[in-house]
Design an enzyme around this catalytic site. Structure first.
Site, PDB file in Angstrom:
ATOM      1  N   SER A  16       0.819  -1.214   0.000  1.00 33.84           N
ATOM      2  CA  SER A  16       0.000   0.000   0.000  1.00 33.84           C
ATOM      3  C   SER A  16       0.854   1.267   0.000  1.00 33.84           C
ATOM      4  CB  SER A  16      -0.945  -0.066   1.192  1.00 33.84           C
ATOM      5  OG  SER A  16      -2.090   0.671   0.897  1.00 33.84           O
ATOM      6  N   HIS A  65      -7.588  -5.716  -0.044  1.00 33.66           N
ATOM      7  CA  HIS A  65      -6.373  -4.932   0.181  1.00 33.66           C
ATOM      8  C   HIS A  65      -5.595  -5.473   1.382  1.00 33.66           C
ATOM      9  CE1 HIS A  65      -4.078  -1.247  -0.236  1.00 33.66           C
ATOM     10  NE2 HIS A  65      -4.216  -0.991   1.054  1.00 33.66           N
TER      11      HIS A  65
HETATM   12  C1  GCU Z   1      -5.409   4.785   1.792  1.00 32.73           C
HETATM   13  C2  GCU Z   1      -4.824   5.559   0.644  1.00 32.73           C
HETATM   14  C3  GCU Z   1      -4.028   4.666  -0.284  1.00 32.73           C
HETATM   15  C4  GCU Z   1      -3.022   3.863   0.499  1.00 32.73           C
HETATM   16  C5  GCU Z   1      -3.715   3.125   1.621  1.00 32.73           C
HETATM   17  C6  GCU Z   1      -2.783   2.353   2.550  1.00 32.73           C
HETATM   18  O1  GCU Z   1      -6.405   3.940   1.327  1.00 32.73           O
HETATM   19  O2  GCU Z   1      -5.868   6.207  -0.022  1.00 32.73           O
HETATM   20  O3  GCU Z   1      -3.349   5.435  -1.261  1.00 32.73           O
HETATM   21  O4  GCU Z   1      -2.313   2.996  -0.337  1.00 32.73           O
HETATM   22  O5  GCU Z   1      -4.407   4.060   2.426  1.00 32.73           O
HETATM   23  O6  GCU Z   1      -1.647   2.710   2.717  1.00 32.73           O
HETATM   24  O7  GCU Z   1      -3.286   1.399   3.151  1.00 32.73           O
END
Ligand code: GCU
Length: 422
Positions: free
Chosen positions: A262, A403
């Site tokens: 992420s 995710h």
């Molecule tokens: C949020 C953000 C993302 C990121 C994520 C994370 O959702 O919008 O860009 O990748 O956090 O780090 O879990």
């Protein structure tokens, strides 16, 4: 005479208030377009060609890539997207804070290394947690930042709890599902990790904490418009972890895999792009500002990432809010900066915010650079079926589920690293 609001006018007043509030809400949604999650709503877009110089000249050989196009692209990411990382080698100090040659039921050596960024050992420092398989030399290492503190990646009771930012509020072992420490050791890899809050706490404080102030010129109080934000700082921290790993006799410094999930996947890609000592780079669900193409405007957009996380990129990146078409780069060019070193991009089916197809296309449009540099590259042209890893120098998979970084993902990254290391 004073005017009092009568019963009737109270009602009118409330009605007016509701109308005003509704129209304000309407305005907000007009300024922030609905998030696009439907492929049929993706408008046509044009990508800059990774193999054409800004002056229009095609790049047809390796030398033009290394001498002209690569520096041009790197400089665009520095000035327009992540901000420039301060140059110059730091005079670091490594202090072994703990060491145990019987960790993980006797299978591993565990060390905690405090990395000080100044010789006086004042100011911010980071704690590098390192597990190495026992009785092994020239160990390849998986290196990544963690979200909640080193103590959360494992149940190992001896790992210290960081004093930085929010680490203390998380439980020991609470993120161990994301870090299959024993599985990594069993495959003959080492694992190195640092709490990202040690490098720069993840909130918008005007860059008063973390490592940024170490680099301020006299009188400077925050980074300039084209200077690094938090992603830049986390990427820099990964390189400082590598500085230590180069000094550890058990480690093979030419076999360091930098990876991240992420926002920390964005940081891993940017670290791998800037620091060519990283042998393999892995992006897990990195999405917008990571592997996904910004110009598709699918899922998270430049405006939403900048509004929600104003400290992640350089200030200049905000000029591209709702204006992706004018970006002189897109994220395929970030992946291209890693060439010819192997890079693995992974998506998750339900992680639409990160735009799985856009992540695949980031890899796909980077491929010509990998080919120019004589590698096999991605080897496929279509998004593969679920849970089917593809590719040679660029690896890719889309996993079922959401995710996260899972054991499935880690196993693919180690397969990929092994294929390249042996
Ligand atoms: C949020 C953000 C993302 C990121 C994520 C994370 O959702 O919008 O860009 O990748 O956090 O780090 O879990």
């Amino acid at each position: 005479m004073k005017k009092y609001i009568t019963g009737k006018s109270w009602f009118e007043f409330l009605l007016l208030l509701v109308i005003v509030m509704k129209s304000a809400a309407g305005n907000t949604s007009a300024q922030q377009p609905e998030v696009i999650y439907d492929e049929s709503e993706v408008a046509p877009y044009t990508l800059p060609d990774a193999l054409v110089l800004d002056n229009g000249t095609p790049v047809t050989d390796e030398s033009a890539w290394w001498k002209e196009r690569r520096p041009e692209i790197l400089s665009l990411f520095e000035t327009q997207v992540y901000g420039k990382t301060p140059a110059g080698k730091r005079d670091l100090r490594f202090v072994i804070a703990s060491s145990d040659s019987n960790a993980l039921h006797g299978k591993a050596i565990r060390k905690e290394i405090t990395v000080y960024f100044t010789p006086d050992m004042e100011g911010p420092s980071m704690s590098l947690l390192l597990y190495l398989p026992k009785k092994q030399t020239a160990v390849p290492v998986m290196l990544g930042l963690n979200f909640k503190g080193n103590h959360t990646i494992t149940d190992d009771p001896k790992v210290a709890v960081s004093g930085s930012w929010e680490a203390a509020k998380y439980k020991r072992g609470e993120d161990s599902m994301s870090w299959p420490v024993m599985g990594i050791i069993d495959r003959g890899f080492g694992l190195a990790t640092v709490y990202y809050g040690d490098i720069d706490p993840d909130f918008d404080d005007g860059f008063r904490n973390g490592v940024h102030p170490l680099f301020y010129e006299r009188g400077q109080t925050k980074p300039g418009t084209g200077e690094w934000g938090s992603i830049g700082a986390w990427a820099w921290g990964l390189s400082r972890a590598l500085d230590y790993l180069e000094t550890d006799e058990a480690v093979d410094p030419e076999k360091i895999v930098v990876l991240g999930h992420s926002r920390l996947g964005k940081a891993a890609l940017w670290a791998g792009a800037q620091d060519q000592r990283f042998a393999v780079v892995v992006s897990n669900n990195s999405g917008c500002g990571g592997a996904a193409l910004s110009k598709r405007i699918f899922g998270e957009t430049v405006a939403s990432i900048n509004n929600n996380f104003p400290h992640w990129f350089c200030d200049r990146f905000k000029e591209y809010n709702n204006n992706e078409a004018s970006l002189p780069v897109d994220q395929h060019m970030l992946i291209a900066l890693i060439a010819p070193r192997p890079v693995y991009i992974a998506s998750a089916e339900d992680d639409l915010w990160a735009d799985p197809k856009g992540e695949f296309l980031g890899a796909f449009f980077a491929d010509p650079v990998f080919k120019l540099l004589g590698t096999a590259g991605l080897t496929v042209t279509e998004l593969p079926p679920l849970n089917t890893p593809v590719g040679k120098t660029i690896g890719y998979h889309i996993r079922s589920g959401g995710h996260a970084i899972t054991r499935y993902d880690w196993d693919r990254y180690m397969d990929f690293a092994e294929m390249h290391f042996h």
